[in-house]
Write a protein that holds these residues in place. Structure first.
Motif, PDB file in Angstrom:
ATOM      1  N   THR A   1       5.565   6.953 -12.706  1.00 62.11           N
ATOM      2  CA  THR A   1       5.397   7.110 -11.261  1.00 62.11           C
ATOM      3  C   THR A   1       6.727   7.331 -10.581  1.00 62.11           C
ATOM      4  OG1 THR A   1       3.549   5.577 -11.427  1.00 62.11           O
ATOM      5  CG2 THR A   1       4.334   6.088  -9.212  1.00 62.11           C
TER       6      THR A   1
ATOM      7  N   ILE B   1       4.929  -3.795   3.384  1.00 61.82           N
ATOM      8  CA  ILE B   1       4.219  -2.572   3.000  1.00 61.82           C
ATOM      9  C   ILE B   1       4.767  -1.972   1.711  1.00 61.82           C
ATOM     10  CG2 ILE B   1       3.508  -0.285   3.745  1.00 61.82           C
ATOM     11  CD1 ILE B   1       2.319  -2.568   5.400  1.00 61.82           C
ATOM     12  N   LEU B   2       6.083  -1.741   1.675  1.00 63.03           N
ATOM     13  CA  LEU B   2       6.652  -1.019   0.540  1.00 63.03           C
ATOM     14  C   LEU B   2       6.816  -1.879  -0.707  1.00 63.03           C
ATOM     15  CD1 LEU B   2       9.368   1.433   1.901  1.00 63.03           C
ATOM     16  CD2 LEU B   2       7.226   1.959   0.768  1.00 63.03           C
TER      17      LEU B   2
ATOM     18  N   LEU C   1       2.304   5.082   6.093  1.00 64.90           N
ATOM     19  CA  LEU C   1       2.034   3.652   5.983  1.00 64.90           C
ATOM     20  C   LEU C   1       3.074   2.830   6.741  1.00 64.90           C
ATOM     21  CD1 LEU C   1       1.119   3.516   2.181  1.00 64.90           C
ATOM     22  CD2 LEU C   1      -0.444   3.546   4.123  1.00 64.90           C
ATOM     23  N   GLU C   2       4.336   3.207   6.587  1.00 64.18           N
ATOM     24  CA  GLU C   2       5.390   2.487   7.311  1.00 64.18           C
ATOM     25  C   GLU C   2       5.316   2.766   8.807  1.00 64.18           C
ATOM     26  OE1 GLU C   2       9.303   2.837   5.129  1.00 64.18           O
ATOM     27  OE2 GLU C   2       8.035   4.257   4.056  1.00 64.18           O
TER      28      GLU C   2
ATOM     29  N   ILE D   1       5.638   7.445  -1.980  1.00 66.42           N
ATOM     30  CA  ILE D   1       4.764   6.724  -1.056  1.00 66.42           C
ATOM     31  C   ILE D   1       4.797   7.405   0.309  1.00 66.42           C
ATOM     32  CG2 ILE D   1       4.335   4.503   0.070  1.00 66.42           C
ATOM     33  CD1 ILE D   1       5.732   3.163  -2.307  1.00 66.42           C
TER      34      ILE D   1
ATOM     35  N   PRO E   1       5.247  -4.497  -2.031  1.00 62.72           N
ATOM     36  CA  PRO E   1       4.077  -4.669  -2.915  1.00 62.72           C
ATOM     37  C   PRO E   1       3.689  -3.397  -3.658  1.00 62.72           C
ATOM     38  CG  PRO E   1       3.668  -5.691  -0.780  1.00 62.72           C
ATOM     39  CD  PRO E   1       4.923  -4.891  -0.639  1.00 62.72           C
ATOM     40  N   MET E   2       4.034  -2.223  -3.106  1.00 67.92           N
ATOM     41  CA  MET E   2       3.654  -0.966  -3.743  1.00 67.92           C
ATOM     42  C   MET E   2       4.661  -0.518  -4.802  1.00 67.92           C
ATOM     43  SD  MET E   2       2.241   1.108  -0.405  1.00 67.92           S
ATOM     44  CE  MET E   2       1.492   2.389  -1.413  1.00 67.92           C
ATOM     45  N   ILE E   3       5.876  -1.039  -4.744  1.00 70.69           N
ATOM     46  CA  ILE E   3       6.897  -0.620  -5.712  1.00 70.69           C
ATOM     47  C   ILE E   3       7.157  -1.707  -6.748  1.00 70.69           C
ATOM     48  CG2 ILE E   3       8.012   0.916  -4.056  1.00 70.69           C
ATOM     49  CD1 ILE E   3      10.158  -1.162  -3.646  1.00 70.69           C
TER      50      ILE E   3
END
Length: 280
Positions: A275, A189-190, A171-172, A167, A192-194
């Motif tokens: 991923t 931020i992180l 973004l962070e 990622i 929800p993406m992981i």
């Protein structure tokens, strides 16, 4: 489609079917044995079709033993597995974020130390852990099975860390510029993406904890606190007549939670592993 391609495709399907049958045969044998009586289980072990299906093995096995039904053992296992899974995934996620994003003194050294613990056989730490939990008064409780999971699982830390590295940091950094704290940026931020990586770890943790046998065998002494894996073993009594039909019936029943979890979250397993193997 040419004749050669059809032949190749047919051979491919035949080989895949044979391999699939070889892999699923133990499960089919267990289901078949759950419908046989004790003598037929081994006398006709090569046959997958019971001569006289014993459907009463399931209600008989569900009654459990010593007046304790198998519902109690399922409840105990779910309690241990759910809390352990939550603790393992949350703690591993926080540790993985620290290794992936925060620069601190000795980061590489501690990461190597963590990875080396994956090479240690469980038998090496079994006795020291038992002595420690005994002195803390945790024997015959679920704490020895649950507490260590809240300090991270090395494999999960590595998997989630690789996912986080894929990622972009932008973004962070954008969230930090907008006034978010580091923890808030991590959560909003992180995380929800992981989610795919976290769900993958949760599935693995569920499987490992559900089938764990040595831990409950060492730390649990009260039959009312037994987990499913330990309770199934109680159907086998070397000094008396083993109830093989009931044991296999409850073994089949113990697969239901595992299958349900897998079919619900199977898409996250592939996505999380593939991923997680990428590097940003």
């Amino acid at each position: 489609m040419t004749m050669g391609s059809r032949s190749a495709k047919t051979i491919h399907y035949i080989l895949v079917s044979l391999v699939s049958l070889a892999m699923i045969y133990p499960v089919l044998w267990m289901i078949s044995s759950s419908l046989k009586d004790g003598t037929e289980v081994f006398s006709t072990a090569s046959s997958l079709i019971p001569h006289n299906p014993q459907w009463q093995n399931y209600p008989e096995g569900w009654k459990g033993f010593a007046g304790i039904s198998f519902a109690t053992f399922f409840k105990n296992s779910l309690l241990v597995v759910i809390i352990s899974t939550i603790g393992s995934v949350l703690s591993s996620t926080l540790i993985a974020y620290g290794f992936a994003r925060i620069r601190f003194f000795g980061r590489k050294f501690w990461f190597v130390c963590m990875m080396l613990t994956m090479m240690l056989p469980p038998e090496i730490v079994m006795i020291p852990q038992y002595i420690l939990f005994n002195k803390m008064g945790f024997l015959n409780t679920y704490l020895p099975l649950i507490l260590p999971t809240f300090f991270g699982t090395p494999f999960f830390v590595f998997l989630i860390m690789q996912f986080i590295r894929s990622i972009p940091r932008d973004l962070e950094e954008a969230a930090l510029i907008d006034g978010c704290t580091r923890f808030s940026a991590f959560v909003r931020i992180l995380v929800p993406m992981i989610v795919p990586a976290m769900v993958t770890c949760a599935i693995f943790s569920f499987y490992w904890r559900w089938e764990e046998f040595i831990g409950p065998l060492i730390y649990l002494q009260d039959p009312k606190k037994y987990t499913v894996s330990l309770a199934i073993k109680m159907f086998s009594d070397p000094d008396a007549v083993s109830n093989w039909g009931a044991m296999f019936a409850m073994s089949v029943a113990s697969l239901i939670p595992v299958l349900v979890v897998f079919f619900i979250f199977q898409r996250y397993v592939v996505e999380g592993i593939t991923t997680g193997g990428l590097k940003g």
